[in-house]
Write a protein that holds these residues in place. Structure first.
Motif, PDB file in Angstrom:
ATOM      1  N   THR A   2     -99.607 -55.398  14.021  1.00 51.71           N
ATOM      2  CA  THR A   2     -98.406 -54.780  13.478  1.00 51.71           C
ATOM      3  C   THR A   2     -98.254 -55.127  12.009  1.00 51.71           C
ATOM      4  N   ALA A   3     -98.078 -54.092  11.191  1.00 48.50           N
ATOM      5  CA  ALA A   3     -97.896 -54.324   9.758  1.00 48.50           C
ATOM      6  C   ALA A   3     -96.506 -54.864   9.495  1.00 48.50           C
ATOM      7  N   ILE A   4     -96.403 -55.771   8.569  1.00 51.00           N
ATOM      8  CA  ILE A   4     -95.116 -56.338   8.185  1.00 51.00           C
ATOM      9  C   ILE A   4     -94.701 -55.718   6.868  1.00 51.00           C
ATOM     10  N   ALA A   5     -93.568 -55.030   6.865  1.00 50.31           N
ATOM     11  CA  ALA A   5     -93.075 -54.376   5.651  1.00 50.31           C
ATOM     12  C   ALA A   5     -92.316 -55.398   4.811  1.00 50.31           C
ATOM     13  N   LEU A   6     -92.774 -55.617   3.600  1.00 54.49           N
ATOM     14  CA  LEU A   6     -92.072 -56.539   2.715  1.00 54.49           C
ATOM     15  C   LEU A   6     -90.930 -55.807   2.034  1.00 54.49           C
ATOM     16  N   PRO A   7     -89.725 -56.330   2.077  1.00 58.35           N
ATOM     17  CA  PRO A   7     -88.590 -55.632   1.477  1.00 58.35           C
ATOM     18  C   PRO A   7     -88.688 -55.586  -0.039  1.00 58.35           C
ATOM     19  N   ARG A   8     -88.380 -54.449  -0.624  1.00 59.66           N
ATOM     20  CA  ARG A   8     -88.333 -54.315  -2.075  1.00 59.66           C
ATOM     21  C   ARG A   8     -87.052 -54.968  -2.572  1.00 59.66           C
ATOM     22  N   LYS A   9     -87.156 -55.701  -3.639  1.00 63.75           N
ATOM     23  CA  LYS A   9     -85.968 -56.316  -4.221  1.00 63.75           C
ATOM     24  C   LYS A   9     -85.045 -55.220  -4.727  1.00 63.75           C
ATOM     25  N   ARG A  10     -83.756 -55.449  -4.588  1.00 60.62           N
ATOM     26  CA  ARG A  10     -82.785 -54.471  -5.046  1.00 60.62           C
ATOM     27  C   ARG A  10     -82.523 -54.657  -6.531  1.00 60.62           C
ATOM     28  N   VAL A  11     -82.058 -53.588  -7.166  1.00 60.16           N
ATOM     29  CA  VAL A  11     -81.608 -53.684  -8.551  1.00 60.16           C
ATOM     30  C   VAL A  11     -80.084 -53.646  -8.541  1.00 60.16           C
ATOM     31  N   LEU A  12     -79.480 -53.907  -9.683  1.00 62.70           N
ATOM     32  CA  LEU A  12     -78.023 -54.008  -9.746  1.00 62.70           C
ATOM     33  C   LEU A  12     -77.339 -52.722  -9.287  1.00 62.70           C
ATOM     34  N   ALA A  13     -77.922 -51.579  -9.612  1.00 62.81           N
ATOM     35  CA  ALA A  13     -77.308 -50.302  -9.246  1.00 62.81           C
ATOM     36  C   ALA A  13     -77.208 -50.117  -7.735  1.00 62.81           C
ATOM     37  N   ASP A  14     -78.072 -50.789  -6.983  1.00 64.22           N
ATOM     38  CA  ASP A  14     -78.032 -50.651  -5.527  1.00 64.22           C
ATOM     39  C   ASP A  14     -76.766 -51.254  -4.922  1.00 64.22           C
ATOM     40  N   TYR A  15     -76.053 -52.054  -5.693  1.00 59.69           N
ATOM     41  CA  TYR A  15     -74.822 -52.660  -5.192  1.00 59.69           C
ATOM     42  C   TYR A  15     -73.593 -51.821  -5.506  1.00 59.69           C
ATOM     43  N   VAL A  16     -73.789 -50.714  -6.208  1.00 64.51           N
ATOM     44  CA  VAL A  16     -72.681 -49.774  -6.431  1.00 64.51           C
ATOM     45  C   VAL A  16     -72.479 -48.984  -5.143  1.00 64.51           C
ATOM     46  N   PRO A  17     -71.269 -48.961  -4.584  1.00 61.26           N
ATOM     47  CA  PRO A  17     -71.054 -48.273  -3.311  1.00 61.26           C
ATOM     48  C   PRO A  17     -71.337 -46.773  -3.416  1.00 61.26           C
ATOM     49  N   PHE A  65     -81.521 -51.552 -26.964  1.00 64.37           N
ATOM     50  CA  PHE A  65     -80.832 -52.478 -26.062  1.00 64.37           C
ATOM     51  C   PHE A  65     -80.268 -51.731 -24.858  1.00 64.37           C
ATOM     52  N   ALA A  66     -79.639 -50.584 -25.118  1.00 61.87           N
ATOM     53  CA  ALA A  66     -79.061 -49.790 -24.035  1.00 61.87           C
ATOM     54  C   ALA A  66     -80.135 -49.284 -23.092  1.00 61.87           C
ATOM     55  N   VAL A  67     -81.261 -48.858 -23.638  1.00 56.88           N
ATOM     56  CA  VAL A  67     -82.355 -48.329 -22.811  1.00 56.88           C
ATOM     57  C   VAL A  67     -82.885 -49.406 -21.874  1.00 56.88           C
ATOM     58  N   LEU A  68     -83.123 -50.595 -22.395  1.00 56.10           N
ATOM     59  CA  LEU A  68     -83.692 -51.653 -21.574  1.00 56.10           C
ATOM     60  C   LEU A  68     -82.706 -52.144 -20.516  1.00 56.10           C
ATOM     61  N   LEU A  69     -81.430 -52.244 -20.869  1.00 57.70           N
ATOM     62  CA  LEU A  69     -80.422 -52.608 -19.864  1.00 57.70           C
ATOM     63  C   LEU A  69     -80.314 -51.545 -18.784  1.00 57.70           C
ATOM     64  N   THR A  70     -80.347 -50.284 -19.200  1.00 58.85           N
ATOM     65  CA  THR A  70     -80.276 -49.183 -18.235  1.00 58.85           C
ATOM     66  C   THR A  70     -81.466 -49.214 -17.294  1.00 58.85           C
ATOM     67  N   GLY A  71     -82.655 -49.425 -17.853  1.00 55.90           N
ATOM     68  CA  GLY A  71     -83.850 -49.482 -17.012  1.00 55.90           C
ATOM     69  C   GLY A  71     -83.768 -50.582 -15.980  1.00 55.90           C
ATOM     70  N   ALA A  72     -83.388 -51.787 -16.414  1.00 58.28           N
ATOM     71  CA  ALA A  72     -83.306 -52.910 -15.493  1.00 58.28           C
ATOM     72  C   ALA A  72     -82.225 -52.713 -14.439  1.00 58.28           C
ATOM     73  N   SER A  73     -81.120 -52.108 -14.817  1.00 57.05           N
ATOM     74  CA  SER A  73     -79.990 -51.950 -13.900  1.00 57.05           C
ATOM     75  C   SER A  73     -80.231 -50.852 -12.867  1.00 57.05           C
ATOM     76  N   LEU A  74     -80.924 -49.783 -13.269  1.00 61.07           N
ATOM     77  CA  LEU A  74     -81.086 -48.626 -12.381  1.00 61.07           C
ATOM     78  C   LEU A  74     -82.349 -48.672 -11.540  1.00 61.07           C
ATOM     79  N   GLY A  75     -83.385 -49.359 -11.981  1.00 63.01           N
ATOM     80  CA  GLY A  75     -84.660 -49.291 -11.284  1.00 63.01           C
ATOM     81  C   GLY A  75     -85.498 -48.135 -11.799  1.00 63.01           C
ATOM     82  N   GLY A  76     -86.771 -48.120 -11.449  1.00 59.30           N
ATOM     83  CA  GLY A  76     -87.739 -47.220 -12.052  1.00 59.30           C
ATOM     84  C   GLY A  76     -87.403 -45.742 -12.026  1.00 59.30           C
TER      85      GLY A  76
END
Length: 203
Positions: A2-17, A65-76
């Motif tokens: 059985t393959a074990i699926a490793l969970p992808r780390k969440r980014v900050l945007a994933d915590y927005v409801p 600065f805005a671009v890099l923060l946006t990238g990190a916060s939203l994910g790829g």
């Protein structure tokens, strides 16, 4: 076996409801669209803080600065769509590039193309924990800046006929100190945001 699926780390945007009152998948997609639009607007807003510099057509701005923060916060993927929206809208006439400019082409347009690639790379790294600690965040932001420089300076050289030395002098050297300050700021902000998220999750 059985393959074990490793969970992808969440980014900050994933915590927005997600948007409520609709099916869950619809609410999540609406949330993503709003985040993508907000990211593009955030970049457009900070890009208006722009200072012309002598000897170069490239202004000093907070757009990077805005671009890099946006990238990190939203994910790829969301970062790609968000900064891509910024590029396309600006190319079509929304004057939210640095210096209230718009349109395709020009000696500095390569930096905008670099924004799209850099945000995607930074978002991809953030999905793998690249924004969780000060050191990781600094490395992630340095890589994002290198992407922007590589594309922006290459475009600048092609558009103006500058050689490599002149291109680096006009398109990179004047911004190194400012970008180092931005990287330090991001290296403080993003891990601090994760610390807050972790405290809230433990309650």
């Amino acid at each position: 076996m059985t393959a074990i699926a490793l969970p992808r780390k969440r980014v900050l945007a994933d915590y927005v409801p997600a948007v409520v009152g609709v099916p869950a998948w619809v609410g999540a997609r609406v949330r993503d669209l709003l985040l993508i639009a907000a990211g593009a607007g955030f970049i457009g807003l900070l890009s208006q803080w722009s200072v012309p510099l002598p000897g170069t057509p490239v202004p000093l701005s907070l757009g990077t600065f805005a671009v890099l923060l946006t990238g990190a916060s939203l994910g790829g993927l969301r970062a790609l769509l968000s900064v891509g929206t910024y590029l396309v809208a600006g190319g079509l006439g929304v004057n939210w590039f640095a210096g209230h400019k718009d349109g395709w082409g020009g000696p500095t347009f390569g930096y905008v193309i670099g924004f799209v690639i850099a945000a995607t790379v930074v978002g991809w790294l953030a999905q793998r924990g690249g924004d969780r600690t000060v050191v990781r965040t600094a490395v992630t932001m340095v890589l994002g800046n290198l992407v922007i420089y590589a594309v922006g300076v290459s475009w600048l050289m092609n558009a103006t006929g500058m050689d490599l030395q002149a291109g680096l002098t006009a398109g990179m050297t004047p911004f190194l100190i400012g970008d180092a300050i931005k990287i330090a700021a991001a290296a403080g902000l993003l891990p601090a945001a994760w610390s807050l998220v972790n405290r809230v999750e433990k309650r």
